[in-house]
Design a protein around this motif. Structure first.
Motif, mmCIF file in Angstrom:
data_model
loop_
_atom_site.group_PDB
_atom_site.id
_atom_site.type_symbol
_atom_site.label_atom_id
_atom_site.label_comp_id
_atom_site.label_asym_id
_atom_site.label_seq_id
_atom_site.Cartn_x
_atom_site.Cartn_y
_atom_site.Cartn_z
ATOM 1 N N UNK A 18 0.896 -1.122 -0.166
ATOM 2 C CA UNK A 18 -0.042 0.439 -0.026
ATOM 3 C C UNK A 18 0.492 1.709 -0.068
ATOM 4 N N UNK A 19 1.850 1.226 0.781
ATOM 5 C CA UNK A 19 2.595 2.355 1.161
ATOM 6 C C UNK A 19 3.506 2.508 -0.173
ATOM 7 N N UNK A 20 3.977 1.541 -0.921
ATOM 8 C CA UNK A 20 4.852 1.744 -2.299
ATOM 9 C C UNK A 20 4.284 2.178 -3.315
ATOM 10 N N UNK A 73 16.498 12.864 -7.869
ATOM 11 C CA UNK A 73 14.882 12.567 -8.224
ATOM 12 C C UNK A 73 13.363 12.926 -7.028
ATOM 13 N N UNK A 74 14.116 13.026 -5.566
ATOM 14 C CA UNK A 74 13.261 13.589 -4.622
ATOM 15 C C UNK A 74 12.166 12.725 -5.081
ATOM 16 N N UNK A 75 11.232 12.731 -4.540
ATOM 17 C CA UNK A 75 10.026 11.752 -5.306
ATOM 18 C C UNK A 75 9.823 10.853 -5.823
ATOM 19 N N UNK A 76 10.298 11.253 -7.168
ATOM 20 C CA UNK A 76 10.419 10.015 -8.431
ATOM 21 C C UNK A 76 11.301 9.286 -8.077
ATOM 22 N N UNK A 77 11.970 8.997 -7.021
ATOM 23 C CA UNK A 77 13.056 7.751 -6.590
ATOM 24 C C UNK A 77 11.568 6.961 -6.002
ATOM 25 N N UNK A 78 11.009 7.010 -6.049
ATOM 26 C CA UNK A 78 10.156 5.529 -6.192
ATOM 27 C C UNK A 78 9.575 4.916 -7.316
ATOM 28 N N UNK A 79 9.039 5.750 -8.143
ATOM 29 C CA UNK A 79 8.749 4.960 -9.681
ATOM 30 C C UNK A 79 10.422 3.989 -9.603
ATOM 31 N N UNK A 81 13.446 3.757 -8.091
ATOM 32 C CA UNK A 81 13.755 2.122 -7.606
ATOM 33 C C UNK A 81 12.836 0.747 -7.429
ATOM 34 N N UNK A 82 11.261 1.100 -7.811
ATOM 35 C CA UNK A 82 10.457 0.131 -7.916
ATOM 36 C C UNK A 82 10.701 -1.160 -9.472
ATOM 37 N N UNK A 83 11.355 -0.002 -10.341
ATOM 38 C CA UNK A 83 11.268 -1.026 -11.860
ATOM 39 C C UNK A 83 13.134 -1.339 -11.502
ATOM 40 N N UNK A 84 13.884 -0.490 -10.641
ATOM 41 C CA UNK A 84 14.881 -1.778 -10.272
ATOM 42 C C UNK A 84 14.911 -2.531 -10.167
ATOM 43 N N UNK A 104 10.712 -2.025 -1.889
ATOM 44 C CA UNK A 104 10.545 -0.239 -2.516
ATOM 45 C C UNK A 104 10.605 0.573 -1.583
ATOM 46 N N UNK A 105 9.585 0.207 -0.426
ATOM 47 C CA UNK A 105 9.641 1.334 0.609
ATOM 48 C C UNK A 105 10.746 1.593 1.389
ATOM 49 N N UNK A 106 11.086 0.274 1.626
ATOM 50 C CA UNK A 106 12.404 0.302 2.337
ATOM 51 C C UNK A 106 13.872 0.172 1.425
ATOM 52 N N UNK A 107 14.097 0.930 0.893
ATOM 53 C CA UNK A 107 14.699 1.982 0.351
ATOM 54 C C UNK A 107 14.053 3.105 -0.441
#
Lengths: 207, 222
Positions: A18-20, A73-79, A81-84, A104-107
């Motif tokens: 959910x967080x991710x 990247x700021x907030x864009x780090x989420x997508x 990291x997720x794709x990686x 994803x959330x942990x990183x």
């Protein structure tokens, strides 16, 4: 740093997912077209960096570069990291598909935190202070990530203190290496292309 | 004085790191083989490091835990089992890494009673240090070899079978270890493929965004 399938309780997995999803959708809205190549590049850097091992005694830790990714990247780090992580799970069996959200959330969350803390200071810093800010962001992101891995495992029924100790101890060399790497990278980027340190999504608001 | 000292620093750092790069999937693995009435093996991280005191569990074919213990300081374990059946060994290094490996029942000696679901399976851990001692003492096969030079040795069919089993598993083991290691290897093509996919995904996303934000009349020439 990659928790594998089956190590976590379902509550933790669902919470992570959910967080991710929240982070990823917010991060995607923050990407504007000028910053897209940067997001792709940092995603690729993260994907490759996890294959660089820092040998530490009986354990095995690898680079994560989430501090640097956060600053750029700021907030864009989420997508990013997720794709990686998704590709690492598919290609190399790192982590797993069900725990993608938690990982994803942990990183990514520590990366966002470091960006939020260090970025304003970095924008004004000069010379040696730039290096310091980079080091703090690089090593701090790893420290926070290790803590979060400890938390995730503790929430699934392992003792927090021994687990966190184990994860943090094995990542101390990584903290040092990433601190230096991030400091050098930030210093270079600030000299050459300072615009790259303006996180994705803020370009639009400036223009 | 170089123009960009940071660039040199990064290059040097990446260079030194690549000297100790193991192109190995970073994950925990466990490898084990049955030999006679003993299951022995070891846990290891991709990259070759061995986890000390990692938790290990032996599960029988119904998924029951029949043994729980720890690896020694070499990451190894040796378990003596009382029944012949398929087992699964699970290792947990405690930092979010779990691995499992299936041991086929037919690797174990067929003189063991074959077990099924609801029997009590006795599993005991053999101290790996003491087994090192026993490795140093010459095994009984040498006496057979000495005896063959002047007399014919009679072996029962069972003894012969177990000797052959032991010999075969000793020779097969390195091959299986190589296979497992090969599966763990990160292939350069996968790496490049992954980078390509990342660029593709974000490229498509950028294209989608560009199409969405562009007014329709733009492609008409003024």
């Amino acid at each position: 740093m990659h928790i594998v399938d089956g190590a976590l309780s379902s509550e933790v997995v669902v919470t992570g997912a959910v967080l991710a999803v929240t982070g990823i959708s917010y991060g995607l809205r923050k990407i504007d077209i000028d910053a897209m190549p940067r997001v792709a590049m940092m995603s690729a850097v993260f994907f490759v960096a996890s294959l660089i091992h820092v040998p530490v005694g009986p354990s095995s830790a690898h680079l994560i570069v989430n501090g640097l990714a956060g600053l750029m990247l700021g907030w864009s780090v989420f997508p990013a990291i997720f794709i990686g992580l998704l590709l690492q799970a598919v290609f190399f069996g790192f982590g797993g598909i069900t725990v993608l959200g938690v990982n994803t959330v942990n990183i990514a969350l520590p990366a966002v935190l470091m960006w939020w803390l260090v970025s304003p200071f970095l924008a004004r810093a000069e010379g040696k202070l730039v290096l310091l800010a980079g080091f703090v962001a690089g090593s701090g992101a790893i420290a926070l990530s290790s803590m979060m891995v400890g938390l995730s495992l503790a929430a699934s029924g392992q003792g927090f203190v021994p687990t966190a100790k184990l994860v943090v101890m094995s990542h101390i060399p990584v903290m040092v290496v990433e601190g230096i790497l991030t400091a050098a990278a930030v210093h270079l980027v600030k000299k050459v292309r300072p615009v790259m340190l303006a996180p994705a999504g803020s370009l639009r608001s400036v223009a | 004085m170089p123009r960009f000292p940071s660039l040199y620093a990064i290059a040097v750092l990446i260079g030194t790191l690549f000297t100790c790069v193991n192109a190995q999937a970073h994950s925990l693995h466990v490898f084990a083989m049955g030999n006679g009435d003993v299951i022995d093996g070891y846990a290891y991280f991709g990259g070759g490091a061995r986890p000390q005191d990692a938790e290990i569990q032996l599960l029988d074919d119904t998924g029951r835990v029949v043994f729980a213990g720890k690896t020694d300081d070499q990451g190894e374990f040796k378990l003596r089992v009382s029944h012949r059946q398929d087992y699964v060994i699970e290792a947990n290094s405690g930092d979010g890494h779990i691995a499992s490996f299936k041991i086929n029942g037919d690797e174990l000696s067929d003189q063991l009673p074959s077990g099924s679901g609801d029997i009590n399976i006795d599993v005991s851990q053999i101290d790996t240090a003491s087994s090192l001692q026993s490795k140093k003492t010459p095994p009984s096969s040498t006496t057979i070899a000495r005896a063959t030079s002047d007399a014919i040795v009679t072996l029962s069919r069972d003894e012969l079978d177990s000797l052959i089993d032991a010999a075969v598993s000793r020779h097969v083991r390195p091959l299986r270890e190589q296979l497992v290691a090969y599966e763990d290897k990160v292939r350069f093509s996968d790496l490049l493929g992954g980078i390509g996919v990342i660029v593709g995904i974000f490229g498509a996303f950028a294209w989608f965004q560009a199409v969405k934000s562009r007014p329709r009349q733009q492609n008409k020439k003024p």
